[in-house]
Scaffold this motif. Structure first.
Motif, PDB file in Angstrom:
ATOM      1  N   GLU A  22       0.825  -1.199   0.000  1.00  0.00           N
ATOM      2  CA  GLU A  22       0.000   0.000   0.000  1.00  0.00           C
ATOM      3  C   GLU A  22       0.855   1.243   0.000  1.00  0.00           C
ATOM      4  N   SER A  76       0.931   4.130  -2.720  1.00  0.00           N
ATOM      5  CA  SER A  76       0.682   5.549  -2.448  1.00  0.00           C
ATOM      6  C   SER A  76       1.862   6.384  -2.899  1.00  0.00           C
ATOM      7  N   GLU A 128      -7.684   1.817   1.191  1.00  0.00           N
ATOM      8  CA  GLU A 128      -6.549   2.362   0.451  1.00  0.00           C
ATOM      9  C   GLU A 128      -5.957   3.576   1.137  1.00  0.00           C
ATOM     10  N   ASP A 129      -6.768   4.226   1.908  1.00  0.00           N
ATOM     11  CA  ASP A 129      -6.238   5.449   2.493  1.00  0.00           C
ATOM     12  C   ASP A 129      -5.940   5.338   3.962  1.00  0.00           C
ATOM     13  N   TYR A 130      -6.631   4.507   4.580  1.00  0.00           N
ATOM     14  CA  TYR A 130      -6.468   4.501   6.018  1.00  0.00           C
ATOM     15  C   TYR A 130      -6.753   3.124   6.571  1.00  0.00           C
ATOM     16  N   ASP A 173      -4.354   7.276   9.216  1.00  0.00           N
ATOM     17  CA  ASP A 173      -4.031   7.501   7.834  1.00  0.00           C
ATOM     18  C   ASP A 173      -2.867   6.627   7.451  1.00  0.00           C
ATOM     19  N   SER A 174      -3.050   5.860   6.432  1.00  0.00           N
ATOM     20  CA  SER A 174      -1.936   4.968   6.131  1.00  0.00           C
ATOM     21  C   SER A 174      -0.865   5.592   5.270  1.00  0.00           C
ATOM     22  N   SER A 175      -1.124   6.780   4.820  1.00  0.00           N
ATOM     23  CA  SER A 175      -0.075   7.349   3.990  1.00  0.00           C
ATOM     24  C   SER A 175       1.136   7.691   4.841  1.00  0.00           C
TER      25      SER A 175
END
Lengths: 823, 139
Positions: A805, A809, B65-67, B85-87
């Protein structure tokens, strides 16, 4: 309404007051607000005020006409004299003193004082405010402070200069006066509350009102003095910050009504409050003397009278002053103050210092004080002011507060850790308890610092606190390598702390030997099932050792850890991250010691043919090889171990040495046990431990088998790094049979190794008796290992997902950036 | 690094929900709501000793996908949900656990307040501060 007959003095007084209230200058109707303020200033219970209002007809009319006003004033005087309010008494009471009004210290006071004071002198308040000094004493309330009168005079003097500013003063007093009007709700409740509390005292209040005036005067005097001799009146602002806090619930009048909220105005209030408090204090605490504004500087400081009052209140709820007031009782009590629940909740949060849901005396006083302050318009602080901190048990509280909170927070962590450990190391728990405790403390600190990282740093012998290991932990990694690790750990520890490492280990020499399958001659035997259990624990400890080591070694943080769990043992020689073999050295030492001492323990420590349990991924292959060699050698006596260990030391190169080892092992199988241990030592931290595993198996079972396995292992050795160290094999010490089953079961991930092990196993003769237990133990261990591995696997998968992931990103971000560059 | 922290009552209505102010905060609300299903599932799955704190922590409920969404349930079936938040660099598991621990402690303190009625929305400043600390530590 009866017609009202007033004496001349009264007439004048009343007219003055009316004019004062007649802000609109209608000469007909007194401003309602002013009237109310005035009435409040009369320091009468609000009920009385209401009654008066009704009686005088203002309620009926809806406004205060002159006559109503006069009637009201008369009634106030009556009430203040302690006489029942009756319309009839309006005219019947003779020699009624003029109503007294207490106003906040400010011009208003001055004004009233003037009013008060001077029936004779026309000291019309407007003009003569300055000249007049509230002189309650003159009023015929003799008992009260006589001195005040004297002191009043100076005030009087002070007031004089301010005469010109009377108007302003009037305005000012108005403000406090008005404000109550604005916030009537607060005052009556508080006042009412007091009423309830002092139901008995109410009757006293009115009579007290008189003295109150006196008191008040004194108050003011004192205030003025401190105020730097400022014409009290003019200054309202400054001074009495200290007094502000003195808001006694006992105030008959809703002093708190003056609640501007702004401090300067609040000062005014405070004066008012103070005055009110004075009466209250007089009533409640019997301390008539003016409280000099104690703590001018500290608005939150509790004066003695206040405190005494609070203590009395506390007693009504909880007679034992050292006891607690339960939350529900406190809730009822403070709800009476009619503050919004939200604010009460906030006050509670501030004052319940130890967060136990109950209030000690100090906490109660603080809470009460805050309520009083709030009712007087002070905003609640965000944090408990210093002066309100629980003092009785101050240090204890402060010490306890963090502890309980920390403990609460931490109770989990030790719990977390402990469960991890317990399954894995039943026996090790003996050693753990102390570590657990220390962990707890440690964790407490780390928690306090909100750093979970500290947990990881806490590597006490067995990094139990290491959250990363938490997952890993439960693994009873009993594999030989763990034993090796254990031994290594022990060795390391021994240097630092003999007790710890050795104790668990020593305690489990048998197990260790089991698992480690150390060839140690004398010690080889042990192995009772318990030992296995112990071995588990020790292996766990090793595991934990390994973990940190592995971490150091591994490049990928998570996986090695996970692997560690899985790969219990390879005693990752912490001190020698690079040397898986160092363990072997240790082993050697141990082994030598063991052989020399002929003690089982050392032998155990020596790591019976250390078959490094599955080699950790991060482990270099060398140790693996080394382990193998050991394993191979382990088959033989312990002696070979020593020889192998040195070989194993250099991790990488050893890899290539497998062949050597193989041959060696083959040749040395008889004495290979110790060697195997050594192997396992190095292999512990080493992925190649799987090779060791098989090696161990070999050792245990039979030389030939071992050889085979060794050979297999040596090949595996290369692949070793990937597989977690084969678990079981270690148990050579116990018995070959045990080892075999272990080997079979643990089947390190390297199927090869397993196969090899399997191959060897069958050939390994089994001694039934001990073996059974050992086998069962090994079965158990294998299962555990499997679980651990499975978990490790899932975690790795997750990590992989996360990484993917992230990668995605990042790529997206890159994409986004790229166009810009194009532009 | 949390972007949203929510406290859900036993009856699955929110007692407290707060997000990092962004547009589309409703999305977090929705996420928390849908995560309740996963929480329920996990709760029912955990049949063993419920006293173990480890089981209080439910771990990653599900990643998107985002978090990522993490869950924690107390013994009284009050649930805490944290959306991170996984970014950002992924938080380690133990960090999430410590966040839940802190939340749980604060929540306990709120419950101890006699002026707070269980079942009412949480309006405690201390609790707010703790949550702010967690929300702020991220971005």
């Amino acid at each position: 309404m009866e017609s009202l007959t007033l004496s001349d003095v009264e007439q004048k007084y009343y007219s003055d007051l009316f004019v004062y209230c007649d802000t609109d200058n209608t000469k007909k109707v007194a401003s309602y607000g002013r009237v109310l303020d005035l009435f409040r200033a009369a320091q009468l219970p609000s009920e009385v005020v209401i009654q008066i209002t009704e009686l005088c007809g203002a309620t009926r009319l809806g406004h205060f006409g002159r006559s109503q006003f006069y009637i009201a004033l008369k009634l106030i005087a009556i009430a203040q004299s302690g006489l029942p309010l009756r319309v009839e008494s309006l005219n019947s009471v003779k020699d009624l003193p003029l109503p007294r009004f207490v106003v906040g210290k400010n011009e208003a006071e001055a004004r009233h004082v003037a009013l008060y004071q001077d029936p004779d002198s026309q000291g019309l308040y407007p003009a003569s405010a300055a000249a007049l000094i509230p002189r309650p004493p003159g009023r015929g309330h003799p008992n009260k402070k006589v001195p005040p009168s004297a002191s009043a005079h100076p005030l009087h003097e002070a007031v004089q200069p301010t005469a010109p500013s009377v108007e302003t003063q009037q305005a000012e007093p108005t403000s406090p006066v008005v404000s109550p009007h604005q916030s009537p709700p607060s005052s009556p409740p508080s006042w009412r509350k007091h009423k309830r509390q002092h139901s008995g005292g109410n009757a006293d209040r009115q009579p007290v009102a008189a003295p109150t005036g006196v008191v008040w005067t004194q108050f003011r005097e004192q205030q003025t003095a401190p105020v730097s001799g400022d014409g009290l009146w003019s200054s309202h602002s400054p001074p009495l910050p200290g007094q502000e806090s003195w808001v006694s619930f006992t105030a008959d009048t809703p002093p708190s009504s003056t609640v501007p909220g702004a401090h300067p105005s609040s000062v005014q209030e405070s004066t008012t409050i103070r005055t009110t408090m004075a009466p209250a204090a007089a009533a409640a605490t019997t301390t008539e003397v003016q409280r000099q504004s104690s703590g001018y500087d500290d608005p939150w400081k509790i004066t003695d009278e206040q405190r005494q009052y609070y203590i009395n209140q506390f007693k009504t709820i909880q007679p034992d002053l050292t006891g607690f007031i339960p939350g529900s009782a406190a809730k009822e009590f403070f709800t009476k103050s009619k503050l919004p629940i939200l604010e009460l909740s906030h006050i509670w949060e501030l004052s319940d210092f130890d967060k136990d849901g109950a209030l000690t005396l100090d906490e109660f006083c603080a809470a009460f004080h805050l309520v009083v302050a709030r009712k007087n318009g002070y905003d609640l602080p965000e944090k408990l002011p210093e002066s309100l901190m629980p003092k009785l048990i101050d240090l204890d509280d402060s010490a306890e507060v963090p502890e309980p909170t920390a403990d609460v927070g931490f109770s989990a962590s030790p719990a977390e850790v402990t469960p991890n450990k317990s399954p894995s190391m039943p026996s090790l728990n003996q050693a753990w308890p102390e570590m657990n405790q220390s962990n707890e403390q440690w964790e407490t600190f780390s928690e306090r610092s909100s750093s979970s990282q500290t947990l990881t740093q806490f590597d006490s012998n067995i990094a139990p606190a290491d959250p990363d290991t938490a997952i890993v932990h439960p693994v009873p990694i009993r594999m030989t390598p763990s034993k090796i690790h254990m031994q290594e750990m022990e060795l390391k520890r021994t240097s630092s702390d003999h007790n710890h490492p050795t104790s668990p280990i020593l305690a489990k020499p048998p197990e260790v030997s089991e698992e480690v399958k150390l060839p140690v001659p004398a010690t080889m035997k042990f192995v009772p099932a318990n030992a296995v259990g112990d071995g588990y624990s020790s292996s766990d400890s090793f595991t934990s050792d390994q973990e940190p080591v592995a971490r150091q070694r591994s490049q990928s943080g998570a996986s090695p850890e996970a692997l560690k769990v899985v790969a219990p043992p390879p005693p990752p020689p912490r001190p020698h991250p690079s040397h898986s073999r160092s363990s072997s050295l240790d082993m050697n030492r141990n082994f030598a010691a063991a052989s020399a001492a002929g003690q089982p323990q050392p032998a155990a420590i020596a790591f019976p043919p250390a078959v490094p349990p599955r080699p950790l991924p991060t482990q270099s292959s060398v140790p693996h090889a080394g382990q193998r060699a050991e394993a191979e050698g382990a088959t033989g006596a312990g002696a070979p171990l020593t020889t192998t260990s040195p070989q194993q030391i250099p991790q990488q190169p050893n890899f290539a040495d497998f062949s050597h080892f193989q041959a060696f092992a083959a040749s040395e199988q008889p004495s290979s046990l110790p060697e195997v241990d050594k192997h396992s030592d190095p292999g512990q931290g080493d992925k190649s431990s799987d090779g060791a595993g098989p090696l161990r198996t070999v050792k245990s079972d039979g030389q030939a088998d071992e050889r085979t396995t060794t050979a297999g292992h040596s090949t595996k050795g290369s692949s070793g790094p990937l597989a977690p160290p084969p678990k079981p094999i270690r148990r050579r010490l116990k018995s070959e049979d045990e080892l075999r089953p272990e080997d079979e079961q643990h089947g390190p991930q390297k199927s090869n190794i397993i196969a090899a092990a399997m191959a060897t196993q069958p050939s390994i003769p089994r001694s039934v008796g001990k073996d059974k237990k050992a086998i069962q133990a090994s079965i158990r261990r294998n299962k555990e290992t499997n679980t651990v591995l499975a978990r490790l696997n899932s975690e790795l998968q997750q990590q992989l997902k996360d990484l993917l992931e992230e990668r995605i990103s990042l790529e997206v971000q890159l994409e986004q950036l790229r166009p810009f560059s194009h532009l | 690094m949390a972007v949203c922290i929510a406290v859900i009552a036993k009856e699955n209505y929110p007692l407290y929900i707060r997000s990092v102010p962004t547009q589309n905060e409703l999305k977090f609300h929705y996420t928390v709501h849908t995560s309740l299903d996963v929480v329920e599932e996990k709760i029912s799955a955990v049949g063993k000793s419920l006293g173990d704190q480890r089981e209080l922590y439910l771990g990653l409920l599900y990643p998107t996908e985002d978090y990522k969404v993490y869950g924690y349930v107390t013994n009284s079936k009050v649930k805490f949900v944290i959306v991170v938040d996984s970014s950002n660099t992924s938080l380690r598991d133990n960090e999430i656990r410590s966040m839940f621990r802190k939340l749980h402690n604060s929540f306990t303190d709120v419950m101890c307040n006699p002026f707070h009625t269980p079942g009412n929305p949480i309006q405690s400043k201390a609790f707010d501060e703790v949550v702010s600390g967690m929300l702020a530590q991220s971005t």
